[in-house]
Design a protein around this motif. Sequence first.
Motif, PDB file in Angstrom:
ATOM      1  N   UNK A  92       0.845  -1.169   0.000  1.00 25.59           N
ATOM      2  CA  UNK A  92       0.000   0.000   0.000  1.00 25.59           C
ATOM      3  C   UNK A  92       0.891   1.232   0.000  1.00 25.59           C
ATOM      4  N   UNK A  93       0.555   2.141  -0.868  1.00 23.87           N
ATOM      5  CA  UNK A  93       1.313   3.381  -0.967  1.00 23.87           C
ATOM      6  C   UNK A  93       0.914   4.311   0.177  1.00 23.87           C
ATOM      7  N   UNK A  94       1.876   5.062   0.702  1.00 31.02           N
ATOM      8  CA  UNK A  94       1.621   6.046   1.758  1.00 31.02           C
ATOM      9  C   UNK A  94       1.978   7.425   1.233  1.00 31.02           C
ATOM     10  N   UNK A  95       1.108   8.396   1.529  1.00 31.23           N
ATOM     11  CA  UNK A  95       1.358   9.769   1.110  1.00 31.23           C
ATOM     12  C   UNK A  95       1.063  10.722   2.258  1.00 31.23           C
ATOM     13  N   UNK A  96       1.888  11.755   2.411  1.00 31.74           N
ATOM     14  CA  UNK A  96       1.538  12.805   3.366  1.00 31.74           C
ATOM     15  C   UNK A  96       0.271  13.519   2.880  1.00 31.74           C
ATOM     16  N   UNK A  97      -0.518  14.026   3.801  1.00 34.16           N
ATOM     17  CA  UNK A  97      -1.776  14.675   3.466  1.00 34.16           C
ATOM     18  C   UNK A  97      -1.609  15.771   2.420  1.00 34.16           C
ATOM     19  N   UNK A  98      -0.587  16.569   2.564  1.00 41.03           N
ATOM     20  CA  UNK A  98      -0.362  17.668   1.614  1.00 41.03           C
ATOM     21  C   UNK A  98      -0.200  17.141   0.184  1.00 41.03           C
ATOM     22  N   UNK A  99       0.577  16.054   0.021  1.00 51.74           N
ATOM     23  CA  UNK A  99       0.787  15.490  -1.316  1.00 51.74           C
ATOM     24  C   UNK A  99      -0.486  14.817  -1.825  1.00 51.74           C
ATOM     25  N   UNK A 100      -1.236  14.179  -0.928  1.00 55.03           N
ATOM     26  CA  UNK A 100      -2.486  13.545  -1.332  1.00 55.03           C
ATOM     27  C   UNK A 100      -3.475  14.592  -1.849  1.00 55.03           C
ATOM     28  N   UNK A 101      -3.517  15.755  -1.193  1.00 57.29           N
ATOM     29  CA  UNK A 101      -4.390  16.840  -1.662  1.00 57.29           C
ATOM     30  C   UNK A 101      -3.982  17.288  -3.062  1.00 57.29           C
ATOM     31  N   UNK A 102      -2.678  17.421  -3.235  1.00 58.50           N
ATOM     32  CA  UNK A 102      -2.146  17.921  -4.510  1.00 58.50           C
ATOM     33  C   UNK A 102      -2.381  16.947  -5.653  1.00 58.50           C
ATOM     34  N   UNK A 103      -2.378  15.637  -5.340  1.00 61.80           N
ATOM     35  CA  UNK A 103      -2.476  14.612  -6.389  1.00 61.80           C
ATOM     36  C   UNK A 103      -3.735  13.755  -6.229  1.00 61.80           C
ATOM     37  N   UNK A 104      -4.811  14.353  -5.699  1.00 63.21           N
ATOM     38  CA  UNK A 104      -6.015  13.583  -5.397  1.00 63.21           C
ATOM     39  C   UNK A 104      -6.543  12.796  -6.594  1.00 63.21           C
ATOM     40  N   UNK A 105      -6.557  13.371  -7.772  1.00 63.06           N
ATOM     41  CA  UNK A 105      -7.055  12.652  -8.954  1.00 63.06           C
ATOM     42  C   UNK A 105      -6.245  11.382  -9.206  1.00 63.06           C
ATOM     43  N   UNK A 106      -4.935  11.472  -9.079  1.00 65.52           N
ATOM     44  CA  UNK A 106      -4.084  10.299  -9.290  1.00 65.52           C
ATOM     45  C   UNK A 106      -4.303   9.261  -8.188  1.00 65.52           C
ATOM     46  N   UNK A 107      -4.526   9.706  -6.952  1.00 65.20           N
ATOM     47  CA  UNK A 107      -4.778   8.793  -5.844  1.00 65.20           C
ATOM     48  C   UNK A 107      -6.085   8.036  -6.093  1.00 65.20           C
ATOM     49  N   UNK A 108      -7.115   8.748  -6.526  1.00 62.67           N
ATOM     50  CA  UNK A 108      -8.407   8.108  -6.816  1.00 62.67           C
ATOM     51  C   UNK A 108      -8.255   7.135  -7.977  1.00 62.67           C
ATOM     52  N   UNK A 109      -7.567   7.532  -9.031  1.00 59.44           N
ATOM     53  CA  UNK A 109      -7.345   6.628 -10.175  1.00 59.44           C
ATOM     54  C   UNK A 109      -6.626   5.358  -9.726  1.00 59.44           C
ATOM     55  N   UNK A 110      -5.606   5.501  -8.880  1.00 59.77           N
ATOM     56  CA  UNK A 110      -4.864   4.332  -8.399  1.00 59.77           C
ATOM     57  C   UNK A 110      -5.781   3.409  -7.591  1.00 59.77           C
ATOM     58  N   UNK A 111      -6.649   3.993  -6.776  1.00 61.56           N
ATOM     59  CA  UNK A 111      -7.557   3.169  -5.976  1.00 61.56           C
ATOM     60  C   UNK A 111      -8.517   2.393  -6.861  1.00 61.56           C
ATOM     61  N   UNK A 112      -8.958   3.004  -7.936  1.00 64.58           N
ATOM     62  CA  UNK A 112      -9.861   2.310  -8.872  1.00 64.58           C
ATOM     63  C   UNK A 112      -9.170   1.161  -9.598  1.00 64.58           C
ATOM     64  N   UNK A 113      -7.840   1.189  -9.613  1.00 59.69           N
ATOM     65  CA  UNK A 113      -7.070   0.112 -10.241  1.00 59.69           C
ATOM     66  C   UNK A 113      -6.481  -0.837  -9.190  1.00 59.69           C
ATOM     67  N   UNK A 114      -7.064  -0.829  -7.991  1.00 63.80           N
ATOM     68  CA  UNK A 114      -6.669  -1.793  -6.970  1.00 63.80           C
ATOM     69  C   UNK A 114      -5.512  -1.400  -6.086  1.00 63.80           C
ATOM     70  N   UNK A 115      -5.082  -0.144  -6.111  1.00 63.73           N
ATOM     71  CA  UNK A 115      -3.965   0.294  -5.272  1.00 63.73           C
ATOM     72  C   UNK A 115      -4.448   1.311  -4.237  1.00 63.73           C
ATOM     73  N   UNK A 116      -4.803   0.850  -3.044  1.00 65.02           N
ATOM     74  CA  UNK A 116      -5.220   1.804  -2.010  1.00 65.02           C
ATOM     75  C   UNK A 116      -4.043   2.653  -1.560  1.00 65.02           C
ATOM     76  N   UNK A 117      -4.344   3.814  -1.004  1.00 61.94           N
ATOM     77  CA  UNK A 117      -3.321   4.738  -0.531  1.00 61.94           C
ATOM     78  C   UNK A 117      -3.621   5.142   0.903  1.00 61.94           C
TER      79      UNK A 117
END
Length: 84
Positions: A1-26
């Motif tokens: 499972x990938x880990x991201x600091x909150x600030x980076x998750x906010x900045x890359x939210x679309x990519x985080x959501x796309x990854x989750x839809x492809x089976x990679x939770x964050x």
Amino acid sequence: MKELPLREAKRTLSAVVDASEHGEPTMIIGHGRPAAVILSHDEWSRLRSKIPSFVDPLLAMPALAPEDLPGRRPARIGHAGFVD
């Protein structure tokens, strides 16, 4: 499972959501500790369906007749009207 600091998750939210839809939770890290996990709706639904409801076991219990219940002693009233 990938880990991201909150600030980076906010900045890359679309990519985080796309990854989750492809089976990679964050896992989102906030203030140095795990704060949240982003996972797909399908995975969330699958996990949620495995958790029994609190009510299900209660509804599955057989009905009790009053004579099946243990007897109770009357409350003792102490000084100043309080129950001991």
